[in-house]
Design a protein around this motif. Structure first.
Motif, PDB file in Angstrom:
ATOM      1  N   GLU A 164       0.813  -1.218   0.000  1.00 57.58           N
ATOM      2  CA  GLU A 164       0.000   0.000   0.000  1.00 57.58           C
ATOM      3  C   GLU A 164       0.848   1.270   0.000  1.00 57.58           C
ATOM      4  OE1 GLU A 164      -2.411  -0.427   3.459  1.00 57.58           O
ATOM      5  OE2 GLU A 164      -3.627  -2.048   2.624  1.00 57.58           O
ATOM      6  N   ILE A 165       2.131   1.142  -0.390  1.00 54.28           N
ATOM      7  CA  ILE A 165       3.011   2.301  -0.255  1.00 54.28           C
ATOM      8  C   ILE A 165       2.650   3.409  -1.235  1.00 54.28           C
ATOM      9  CG2 ILE A 165       4.950   1.074   0.762  1.00 54.28           C
ATOM     10  CD1 ILE A 165       6.179   0.780  -1.958  1.00 54.28           C
ATOM     11  N   TYR A 166       2.174   3.054  -2.426  1.00 53.12           N
ATOM     12  CA  TYR A 166       1.802   4.107  -3.382  1.00 53.12           C
ATOM     13  C   TYR A 166       0.662   4.952  -2.818  1.00 53.12           C
ATOM     14  CZ  TYR A 166      -0.570   6.407  -7.223  1.00 53.12           C
ATOM     15  OH  TYR A 166      -1.205   7.343  -7.997  1.00 53.12           O
ATOM     16  N   ARG A 167      -0.379   4.288  -2.299  1.00 52.42           N
ATOM     17  CA  ARG A 167      -1.516   5.035  -1.752  1.00 52.42           C
ATOM     18  C   ARG A 167      -1.073   5.925  -0.603  1.00 52.42           C
ATOM     19  NH1 ARG A 167      -3.643   4.791   2.688  1.00 52.42           N
ATOM     20  NH2 ARG A 167      -2.664   2.804   3.207  1.00 52.42           N
ATOM     21  N   ALA A 168      -0.222   5.383   0.295  1.00 50.20           N
ATOM     22  CA  ALA A 168       0.211   6.156   1.455  1.00 50.20           C
ATOM     23  C   ALA A 168       1.078   7.345   1.042  1.00 50.20           C
ATOM     24  CB  ALA A 168       0.975   5.247   2.421  1.00 50.20           C
ATOM     25  N   GLN A 169       1.988   7.136   0.105  1.00 51.28           N
ATOM     26  CA  GLN A 169       2.829   8.246  -0.355  1.00 51.28           C
ATOM     27  C   GLN A 169       1.985   9.293  -1.088  1.00 51.28           C
ATOM     28  OE1 GLN A 169       5.856   9.066   0.244  1.00 51.28           O
ATOM     29  NE2 GLN A 169       7.221   7.299   0.437  1.00 51.28           N
ATOM     30  N   GLN A 170       1.035   8.838  -1.879  1.00 58.16           N
ATOM     31  CA  GLN A 170       0.178   9.769  -2.605  1.00 58.16           C
ATOM     32  C   GLN A 170      -0.611  10.649  -1.637  1.00 58.16           C
ATOM     33  OE1 GLN A 170      -3.127   8.105  -4.719  1.00 58.16           O
ATOM     34  NE2 GLN A 170      -3.066   9.650  -6.329  1.00 58.16           N
ATOM     35  N   GLU A 171      -1.173  10.016  -0.590  1.00 59.55           N
ATOM     36  CA  GLU A 171      -1.927  10.792   0.391  1.00 59.55           C
ATOM     37  C   GLU A 171      -1.033  11.831   1.066  1.00 59.55           C
ATOM     38  OE1 GLU A 171      -3.734   8.149   3.138  1.00 59.55           O
ATOM     39  OE2 GLU A 171      -5.237   7.398   1.717  1.00 59.55           O
ATOM     40  N   ARG A 172       0.205  11.456   1.371  1.00 60.35           N
ATOM     41  CA  ARG A 172       1.121  12.400   2.019  1.00 60.35           C
ATOM     42  C   ARG A 172       1.468  13.559   1.080  1.00 60.35           C
ATOM     43  NH1 ARG A 172       6.447  13.288   2.357  1.00 60.35           N
ATOM     44  NH2 ARG A 172       6.967  11.639   0.878  1.00 60.35           N
ATOM     45  N   LEU A 173       1.697  13.220  -0.197  1.00 60.61           N
ATOM     46  CA  LEU A 173       2.130  14.249  -1.147  1.00 60.61           C
ATOM     47  C   LEU A 173       0.983  15.135  -1.619  1.00 60.61           C
ATOM     48  CD1 LEU A 173       4.530  11.981  -3.217  1.00 60.61           C
ATOM     49  CD2 LEU A 173       5.203  13.793  -1.635  1.00 60.61           C
ATOM     50  N   GLU A 174      -0.264  14.676  -1.375  1.00 56.40           N
ATOM     51  CA  GLU A 174      -1.399  15.530  -1.745  1.00 56.40           C
ATOM     52  C   GLU A 174      -1.392  16.839  -0.962  1.00 56.40           C
ATOM     53  OE1 GLU A 174      -3.565  15.273  -4.057  1.00 56.40           O
ATOM     54  OE2 GLU A 174      -3.169  13.244  -4.779  1.00 56.40           O
ATOM     55  N   GLY A 175      -0.665  16.856   0.150  1.00 53.23           N
ATOM     56  CA  GLY A 175      -0.583  18.086   0.937  1.00 53.23           C
ATOM     57  C   GLY A 175       0.276  19.165   0.302  1.00 53.23           C
ATOM     58  N   ILE A 176       1.025  18.830  -0.734  1.00 47.00           N
ATOM     59  CA  ILE A 176       1.851  19.815  -1.448  1.00 47.00           C
ATOM     60  C   ILE A 176       1.000  20.488  -2.508  1.00 47.00           C
ATOM     61  CG2 ILE A 176       3.881  20.124  -2.918  1.00 47.00           C
ATOM     62  CD1 ILE A 176       5.134  17.707  -1.544  1.00 47.00           C
ATOM     63  N   ASP A 177       1.040  21.787  -2.531  1.00 51.47           N
ATOM     64  CA  ASP A 177       0.208  22.542  -3.474  1.00 51.47           C
ATOM     65  C   ASP A 177       0.543  22.186  -4.912  1.00 51.47           C
ATOM     66  OD1 ASP A 177      -0.989  23.837  -1.364  1.00 51.47           O
ATOM     67  OD2 ASP A 177       0.359  25.572  -1.445  1.00 51.47           O
ATOM     68  N   ASP A 178      -0.499  22.141  -5.752  1.00 50.74           N
ATOM     69  CA  ASP A 178      -0.279  21.950  -7.181  1.00 50.74           C
ATOM     70  C   ASP A 178       0.586  23.085  -7.712  1.00 50.74           C
ATOM     71  OD1 ASP A 178      -1.757  19.655  -7.309  1.00 50.74           O
ATOM     72  OD2 ASP A 178      -3.633  20.662  -7.850  1.00 50.74           O
ATOM     73  N   GLY A 179       1.534  22.745  -8.537  1.00 53.18           N
ATOM     74  CA  GLY A 179       2.417  23.759  -9.111  1.00 53.18           C
ATOM     75  C   GLY A 179       3.685  23.990  -8.312  1.00 53.18           C
ATOM     76  N   ASP A 180       3.753  23.437  -7.080  1.00 49.93           N
ATOM     77  CA  ASP A 180       4.951  23.628  -6.264  1.00 49.93           C
ATOM     78  C   ASP A 180       5.971  22.548  -6.636  1.00 49.93           C
ATOM     79  OD1 ASP A 180       6.864  24.157  -4.407  1.00 49.93           O
ATOM     80  OD2 ASP A 180       5.543  24.073  -2.655  1.00 49.93           O
TER      81      ASP A 180
END
Length: 854
Positions: A270-286
């Motif tokens: 489940e590492i992709y899902r967990a990493q994706q959820e964490r990285l969703e906190g970074i603003d689009d375009g950053d």
């Protein structure tokens, strides 16, 4: 949906006839059980934890008529998962029944049956016809004696797993397991339309293709978020990671990154899902923030490279520590080791401090293994370690204090001494770990010219041999004190560390007399072997004295936990005993001595524990002569049934009050049932040669010397085997074993063999344990038919030994009728092997033709 959503209501799931029978075995069962236990732990911490996805179930309306109100569905895909979960719940029902009948009844009615229906419609799941009788007997608890097949083996696996998981100090652990199965597993239900061709759907779903890995998905996601800088970052940062690490190592890196950041419950699936959820906190375009995340992965990849290949570590002390953990196979400790290298990289600590911390990790793992501490909490201990250890130096004392904490079970000096003296080290841990312990003990002698262990082909040797000759029996007889004779004394000491060493001369040593072994040990390059050679004799006193000496060396090699912090359990840990009893199949029995040999105890405390604690299958443990112990009593209050009658109903045969010896499971058998590795692999042949070869002549010479009256019968058997299309191969040990092999025409199918003959020991082994791992006798029904055909020779081999290595005396081959029955069984074996492979070849060719036509 959840599993409960899928099965609730008056439904029946029927597996179509075109599907194969239930086929999951231990690797698949263990993986699912591990996921269930991990998910259960995660849900205990947070009720909002997401479900664990276990795949899809494709169902279609059944064309068959059914009673009003019962929905009948064909299981087009997913029968293995669905059947396995039903079997796990049946095992849970029967486990909790010992303490709570109401809970057991609720589980039965809620998941397993349609309460108000009769006949086949009573079962919530109806497997293929090949599995139906076994499945029905388990679900409805019909006492029909021992049943064979993967259905029964899966049920027994879960019974044993529940015994190992059930913590007597935790009243909620089994409730969490049930809640995980019913609501913590995520299943996608796909429903076909009434007019769909379900067989075509089944074919399409079972065509395999290359799937994206978790690391592939993360890479795609990261670079999707780098539209401007993606090319440069990929070339300069990501590509070097990808070139340095394999695909599986890259996934390991991404998982370790999450664990070090504090996500201790995430699974590698489940590492992709967990990493994706964490990285969703970074603003689009950053893009700078995303690039920084990739750079951090690159930095950590260099730490992982040094762990996986310690030669890349420039500091000598650290390189030695990493090499030792790598040799141990300490993958569970990687989160902590990665954290330590991270602190070193950031200048928080120095190499000497980290090397000392690595030594504590090695000691923690080695002491636990020597003392047979179960490994089921290691992931939890090490996954939580980065945040618990923190980032303030010096770090080694903090690591030592953390690993010494409550419920981490780092054995004390006293525990280590006792285990080295009494426990069967030969069945402890994994084979490479046992060899590693002996290597470290040898290195502690600090020889002026040390052995090059990386090049030397050393294996573990029993000084007192596993197979006793009369000479060894006579030697032990003089040392018997409170043991029940020399054979029981042998069982108690033969596998202890004091009787084991390393050698490259295992074939020569075999079960030779000690005087012959002394000559070989004297010329050994290993100091520990020359020390053994200096002993005037070898028996109980010498083995115990050597155990004590090796224990003191082990104490110097592996430092102890912090004083006053260890959490030593009260009394002895009997978890291995409970697991072993749970694994005893119906229709078999074992002795208190066999269990004592397995767990490293004396038969008396084993008997006391079974008499005073509720242990599953305790009634299947008998005295050494196969009788019900006079001290046996039911632990369950009010139970008064006769244990012998119960054993007979399970398929055990009694003659004059004694259980049949053929149905007994030895300590070695129990170890095999539990998956405890022996140091040597299953017997393997060398080259395929005929009886006139040098190896064949050596086999005949040994047979002629040890069992001259059996020579003609053995030669007749081997000639008949060659006439059936079989071949002969020979082992390389001092006792030249003869393998009856079959070589398939297809390069992708391995050879197999039904029998191994041992000329000096005078036995033939029926190697079911080997057959179950290779086509075509991995089919348990075929193994059982072979067993029945062998029994025509007047042998008794219980069904419960279809995964073991039962044997019979070569003397049996002197009887023409018995020899003829065994020859016929072997001819059938060869015919079935060749016919099944030929059919598989035709089926493969037909599939290729149909694919090309499509």
């Amino acid at each position: 949906m959840s599993f409960l959503d899928l099965v609730q209501g008056e439904k029946q799931f029927q597996v179509p006839l075109y599907q194969r029978p239930y086929s999951w075995v231990e690797p698949q069962l263990a993986r699912l059980w591990r996921d269930i236990v991990e998910q259960s732990s995660a849900m205990a911490v947070s009720s909002a934890h997401p479900r664990h996805f276990i795949g899809s179930v494709v169902i279609a309306p059944s064309p068959a008529l059914h009673a009003a109100g019962v929905q009948r569905w064909l299981v087009v895909d997913g029968q293995q998962r669905l059947t396995t979960l039903m079997l796990a719940l049946a095992a849970l029902r029967d486990h909790v029944e010992q303490t709570d009948n109401r809970d057991a009844d609720r589980i039965h009615r809620q998941y397993l049956v349609n309460e108000f229906r009769q006949g086949d419609e009573h079962l919530r799941l109806l497997p293929t016809q090949a599995d139906r009788d076994s499945y029905r007997a388990l679900m409805l608890k019909h006492s029909t004696g021992e049943r064979i097949g993967n259905i029964s083996e899966a049920y027994r696996y879960f019974r044993a797993a529940l015994v190992a998981t059930d913590d007597p100090d935790d009243d909620e652990d089994l409730t969490r397991i049930e809640n995980t199965i019913r609501a913590g597993l995520s299943i996608v239900e796909i429903t076909a339309e009434p007019g769909d061709n379900v067989y075509r759907i089944f074919e399409s779903l079972n065509n395999t293709g290359m799937k994206l890995s978790q690391a592939d998905l993360l890479r795609n996601y990261l670079f999707m978020r780098l539209p401007k800088r993606g090319e440069d970052v990929y070339r300069d940062v990501w590509l070097p990671i990808q070139e340095a690490l394999t695909g599986s190592q890259l996934e390991l890196l991404v998982w370790l990154d999450l664990v070090i950041r504090g996500d201790v419950r995430v699974k590698q699936s489940e590492i992709y899902r967990a990493q994706q959820e964490r990285l969703e906190g970074i603003d689009d375009g950053d893009e700078a923030a995303i690039e920084a995340e990739i750079a951090e992965l690159a930095r950590r990849s260099r730490h992982l490279e040094r762990i996986l290949d310690p030669a890349k570590e420039p500091d000598y002390q650290l390189s030695v520590g990493l090499r030792r953990l790598r040799a141990w196979g300490a993958a569970t400790a990687y989160p902590l080791v990665m954290h330590l290298l991270d602190l070193l990289d950031r200048g928080v600590t120095d190499a000497t401090d980290v090397a000392e911390a690595l030594a504590y990790i090695e000691s923690f793992l080695a002491r636990r293994m020597i003392c047979q501490v179960p490994t089921n909490n290691l992931n939890r201990v090490f996954n939580a370690s980065p945040s618990a250890v923190g980032d303030t130096g010096p770090i080694a004392p903090v690591v030592r204090r953390y690993l010494s904490g409550r419920r981490r079970y780092w054995p004390s000096d006293a525990e280590l001494r006792n285990s080295v003296r009494n426990r069967p080290f030969y069945w402890t841990g994994r084979g490479p770990q046992r060899a590693y312990v002996l290597r470290r003990l040898e290195e502690s002698y600090q020889a002026a010219e040390p052995v090059d262990f990386d090049r030397a082909k050393l294996t573990i040797e029993h000084v007192l041999p596993q197979t006793l000759t009369q000479e060894w029996i006579d030697l032990l007889a003089a040392e018997v004190t409170d043991e029940g004779g020399p054979k029981q004394l042998h069982e108690l000491i033969v596998h202890t560390l004091g009787n084991l060493t390393l050698t490259a001369e295992n074939a020569k040593l075999s079960n030779s007399p000690f005087q012959r072994k002394q000559d070989i040990y004297q010329s050994s390059a290993l100091r520990m072997n020359r020390e053994i050679a200096d002993s005037p004799t070898w028996g109980k006193a010498q083995i115990l004295a050597r155990s004590d000496g090796l224990a003191e060396r082990a104490l110097r090699i592996w430092p102890s936990p912090t004083d006053g912090v260890t959490d030593e359990s009260e009394g002895r840990d009997w978890s291995l005993l409970r697991r072993a009893c749970a694994a005893i199949p119906p229709g078999t029995w074992t002795t208190y001595g066999d269990l004592a040999e397995l767990v490293g105890s004396h038969p008396v405390p084993v008997g006391v524990h079974l008499a005073t604690h509720p242990v599953l299958n305790a009634w299947r443990v008998l005295t050494v002569d196969g009788r019900i112990s006079p001290g046996f009593r039911w632990e369950t209050e009010g139970r008064t049934d006769d244990p012998q009658q119960l054993l007979e109903s399970e398929g055990l045969t009694f003659v004059s009050g004694r259980a049949a010896p053929a149905q007994r499971l030895t300590g070695t058998d129990l170890a095999a049932l539990l998956g405890m590795e022996a140091s040597e692999p299953l017997p393997r042949p060398d080259a395929k040669v005929d009886l006139d070869s040098e190896a064949g002549q050596r086999f005949l010479a040994q047979l002629t010397e040890a069992h001259p009256h059996a020579v003609d019968g053995v030669q007749d058997l081997l000639s008949a085997w060659r006439a059936s299309g079989g071949e002969l191969s020979y082992g390389s040990a001092a006792e030249t074993s003869c393998f009856l092999t079959l070589e398939p025409a297809r390069y992708d199918i391995q050879s197999t063999w039904p029998l191994v003959l041992y000329p000096q020991t005078g036995v033939a082994e029926v190697v079911f344990q080997h057959m179950r791992r290779r086509p075509v006798f991995d089919d348990v029904a075929l193994r059982d038919e072979f067993r029945q055909r062998i029994e025509h020779a007047g042998l008794e081999i219980p069904q419960a030994k279809l995964n073991l290595r039962p044997s019979f005396s070569l003397d049996l081959l002197t009887d023409p009728q018995r020899r003829s029955a065994i020859t016929s069984a072997l001819e059938w074996f060869a015919m079935v092997f060749q016919a099944r492979l030929a059919q598989a070849e035709r089926d493969s060719a037909a599939t290729m033709f149909n694919d090309s036509e499509s």
